[in-house]
Design an enzyme around this catalytic site. Structure first.
Site, PDB file in Angstrom:
ATOM      1  N   GLY D 150       0.820  -1.199   0.000  1.00 39.90           N
ATOM      2  CA  GLY D 150       0.000   0.000   0.000  1.00 39.90           C
ATOM      3  C   GLY D 150       0.857   1.254   0.000  1.00 39.90           C
ATOM      4  O   GLY D 150       2.066   1.205   0.244  1.00 39.90           O
ATOM      5  N   CYS D 151       0.244   2.375  -0.305  1.00 40.45           N
ATOM      6  CA  CYS D 151       0.989   3.625  -0.454  1.00 40.45           C
ATOM      7  C   CYS D 151       1.540   4.128   0.877  1.00 40.45           C
ATOM      8  O   CYS D 151       2.741   4.364   1.013  1.00 40.45           O
ATOM      9  CB  CYS D 151       0.111   4.685  -1.128  1.00 40.45           C
ATOM     10  SG  CYS D 151      -1.512   4.927  -0.374  1.00 40.45           S
TER      11      CYS D 151
END
Lengths: 347, 347, 347, 347
Positions: D150-151
């Site tokens: 995920g970011c």
């Protein structure tokens, strides 16, 4: 020529110079060999532009040193400074691409009128050529100096070329309402471009007096084969990059839009950087940002017999550094889109 | 009338309705008595607009309830819905100010042509009047319905009124290039106004086909005393509020700019909300944001004999809710600037 | 006192001074009598801030002239300059509200440590008082000088007051991560706040070294009744106005969130400018922009036994000019919210 | 393998899918062979993303068709949908890189707790591996499925890896305050991301409850060799791209900053995409936008014995599509930075 083209950038810490240096990182046949800056000489370029950390390990030198190390010098300087640089380049047998304004206007009187200066070396201008590649690439035949077009004039010339060339546009029939992102004003600090003064603000500026006016008229006149005078109003958009030029062409009589549209698609059919959008679409600067594209959309006002041609470019790429690289590619006889196959981010 | 004016807002959760409710908080002679919303009926207005927490303790009701509790109803509805509301208001002896489009166009054919609908109650339109206060306040004589002007038409009409009224503008001589902030598109979600699609983007839209065109022409024709047709191009600016309309008037012959400028200052000399800027200044929407001002700057292109008149307003205030309150003040015979003495923030 | 309070603004062309002048236009019991600016002396304030055209017809004078004409002087100056101004004011029997930093820190050593200067007139500081109205209004008893709080410290102190006052917060248990709009940096030009460098950018700055740190600690220590040390990190947001301070309070043991929330609502129940948001809502600077509100939302991390208290203000209003007017109202014994009943625009 | 890698994108009209398709245009060893979209099946990708006009002539197909034509499928889908896709891919002998959340968490109970779903095909997770290349590339040994990070977790893990690995961080000593651009919310329309509601706004969201929390903890625990629990607060920045994570590490005792800084530079010395900034510089998302870099700056608060580690990435590149390509390069054994040598624009 064996090996890669060695390019130098004079004025590398200005926005156009910095963008050019960044774009050249992806060029397969050319490298930035040296960069200069009066204000930051001796520092690393990545000290001024930390986005380049680890990518461009260049130290800012002086102009002479850049000329020495380069095959071609890009000048990204305020107007009035490029002629002297050109003299030096030519003396050393180097080529020059001027991203500034000093090799754009053919008529010295126009330069004097709009810039307040005389050409000091008229003979240089004989050896230079102004090129918007899609319209004038065949004018290049070995000149050592290329005058790179201005940002507004590029957006306008591409948006209007086919109609000016192939249709009868009455005298005084062209009005250009342009809007540019703030990078067009450069890196220098002004109250107008101070974030809180500029953000959530919008206004025209230099109405009927912007220096790109004669350059626009020079190109439209070249295309139309007669003297064209325009009204030109630039505006400052609160965003970083991009120009939209909304161009009004008043025919004064019913004109077939299908013919116009057809002339555009035909004229640009082989161009890699001009996209004539499908009818019904509207050019938006977001689709060309960070790329060398010019998007053109065409609209016809049946009620007033006007063509509205909208041209959108990235002012820093197609309007400055990208087009300069395109011109370098022409100068060195390599594929025009080398190093410029960039897709705009969607967001 | 004893006590404060009781105002109702139908469509209070749309942007214009919400702004009107907010502005009314500062009105010394009027209160918002009731608000309605189809989508949020039963909820508090401050649930939808938390900026109003602790300031406006209003629960969203239905339309009938709002009419019941109000002296005057503001309609902030999509087009096509205000006539039925007007019928109800008039039946109850209440006044109506329509911020929407249904009482703007006098000619039913124009309404049909641009909005695709017929007026269902033509008699209502006999009882209504369209008012841009600075240009038409003397048309008010007790009508129970006021049609509140659109945002673009307000900016254009004020920017062009003196020149249209006092100078000879050739047929087809007006081109309007307008730019509006995103609140002009309203609260409804669209891909176009999704933040990442809209931010750092800019484009025209509805070129030569925007519904404000006939309203602009109606007012300019009224001013000129002859039929005026214009080209009108709106653009979407990536900022919240404000309109700049850059209006090109082609005279076709040399015209004295001093006379034009003088006509403007004379025409607007007693107006509290119109500022004709000193020569040399340029209208910028940032100086009118959150206020009811219209700033006008005038520029003359000597080379092409064109006036460039720039009009800047806040689309949500002078272009919608503020002007609606100004019209309410006219309707109730109180000072036109009551509740509207707002200074734009500088930043 | 008969008539309106005559207020003067020294440093009126800075952002805080300009905002104060604008806000005072709506104050029913006070007027701006005179304004000064070193850089623009002799010009009209509306030349520098055209948003004030037609609203504030003030010519920029010098400091002495402002003192002469005023009952109370607002100083909006860089640090180190307010003491001399205070000497002059007191000599003339005038009051002073310092929006700058020179009358905030009680401990001269802290001032020296963070600002690098000594207090030159220690006796002045005996006659001054630092006031965040909601927390310290009862400290005002006629002092001629009020030190107006900084923007970050206001957002933090209000967000943390009840928990610091009524709960046991372990030593070192407070971390503050703040984000401010660009107006916080003032009107002066810097590369960092040049639009293209600042737009679409975001970063912290002055980590663990910002001058508001000792002011925050002074207030939190006052509230806790013991020495409190914090980590404070400010960030620059690419928007004009507003601060969000996300404050982490580590209890080190399970703590009842209901009790904390109850303490907040009780503590602030009579405050007009502090809104403790309903549980489940989150403070957003957009709901307080252009207003004197401080919105506070409270959140509890059950997994780590931490309170996250979020405070949102408009840095130019509650964080500067608005709070200064609130302090003026205290100083002159009028209602604290006079001239400050402003509703944030929703957009 | 002979010829280029054939990549497919399932969910190509979402932001991550569109960005991946765009980035792949510049990949020398891979092509996008097919794309799918449930909402736009049958349309051209360039109808949805006109920035790709003339660059990517792809028609949106269905999932099965994409699997058929691809060597590797990128899944850019909402959580809960990737397992079924994985079953199909594996049945056809195709590889899968999941940009979504379904192959990130090793512990099914954590997935259930934060996403509310069970893993339906536990055996698939045996064949998958979660990889942040700089920290875990040696975990890849032929698995057919890679869970792409995920970011937020990417920005945090890279910013904290050396300190978690080599220093003694007390339990509960990590607080993460992250800020993300709006593209992180995706292409779907919400009131929160409607331009006028989002522009000039700023707030935290999902405080202490964001689904990236367990992923962050999983990686930090892996690095520390013990269970790590963090407080994590994301905020929405009014800009398109980029994340800044400001990470607070409380040591509870004096710790040598030089040692920490040295550990970082040593740890990342051979990494092409991680830049540990020189001391004194601060990470800014603008320097990594549109690139695959993670910039890390380190700061020490001597007064509270805390490390503040700031990590900046482009959430759509290093935080999504770029890292997915980096993982594809690992999967296919080619140079990790192929197709990813992108320089952030300076503006």
């Amino acid at each position: 020529m064996s090996g890669k083209i060695k390019a130098g950038v004079v004025g590398a810490t200005g926005y156009a110079g910095a963008e050019l240096t960044r774009l050249m990182l992806g060029h397969p046949s050319a490298d930035v060999a040296a960069v200069s800056s009066v204000s930051f000489e001796g520092q690393k370029l990545s000290d001024v532009y930390p986005n380049l950390l680890g990518l461009a390990d260049l130290t800012l030198e002086n102009e002479d040193s850049v000329i020495e190390k380069s095959d071609v010098v890009f000048a990204a300087l305020p107007h009035g400074l490029s002629e002297e640089l050109a003299v030096k380049c030519l003396a050393k047998g180097k080529k020059l691409i001027d991203i500034g304004a000093d090799f754009r206007l053919k008529d010295p009187l126009e330069y004097k009128r709009w810039y307040g200066l005389d050409y000091k070396h008229p003979e240089l201008h004989e050896k230079s050529v102004y090129i918007i590649p899609e319209l004038m690439r065949d004018l290049y035949n070995g000149q050592p100096i290329i005058g790179n077009p201005g940002c507004y004039p590029t957006s306008v010339a591409l948006a209007l070329a086919p109609v000016m060339k192939f249709f009868d546009v009455p005298d005084g029939g062209v009005i250009i309402d342009s809007k540019s992102g703030v990078t067009g004003s450069g890196r220098g600090l002004t109250q107008n471009t101070h974030f809180p003064d500029c953000n959530e603000a919008f206004a025209p500026y230099k109405i009927a007096s912007h220096r790109h006016t004669p350059e626009i008229e020079q190109t439209l006149s070249f295309l139309a084969g007669k003297r064209v005078t325009v009204s030109f109003t630039p505006h400052l958009l609160p965003l970083n990059r991009g120009i939209v030029s909304t161009c009004y062409v008043s025919f004064g009589k019913k004109t077939d839009f299908g013919e116009i549209y057809g002339a555009y698609t035909e004229f640009y059919k082989n161009e890699k950087f001009v996209r004539v959008l499908p009818r019904g679409m509207t050019a938006n600067l977001k689709n060309v940002r960070m790329s060398n594209f010019c998007d053109i959309s065409l609209h016809y006002d049946e009620r007033t017999n006007r063509l509205i041609a909208v041209g959108a470019i990235d002012n820093m790429v197609k309007g400055a550094a990208g087009q300069a690289i395109q011109n370098m590619n022409i100068m060195f006889g390599i594929a025009e889109d080398e190093g410029l196959r960039l897709a705009a981010p969607a967001f």
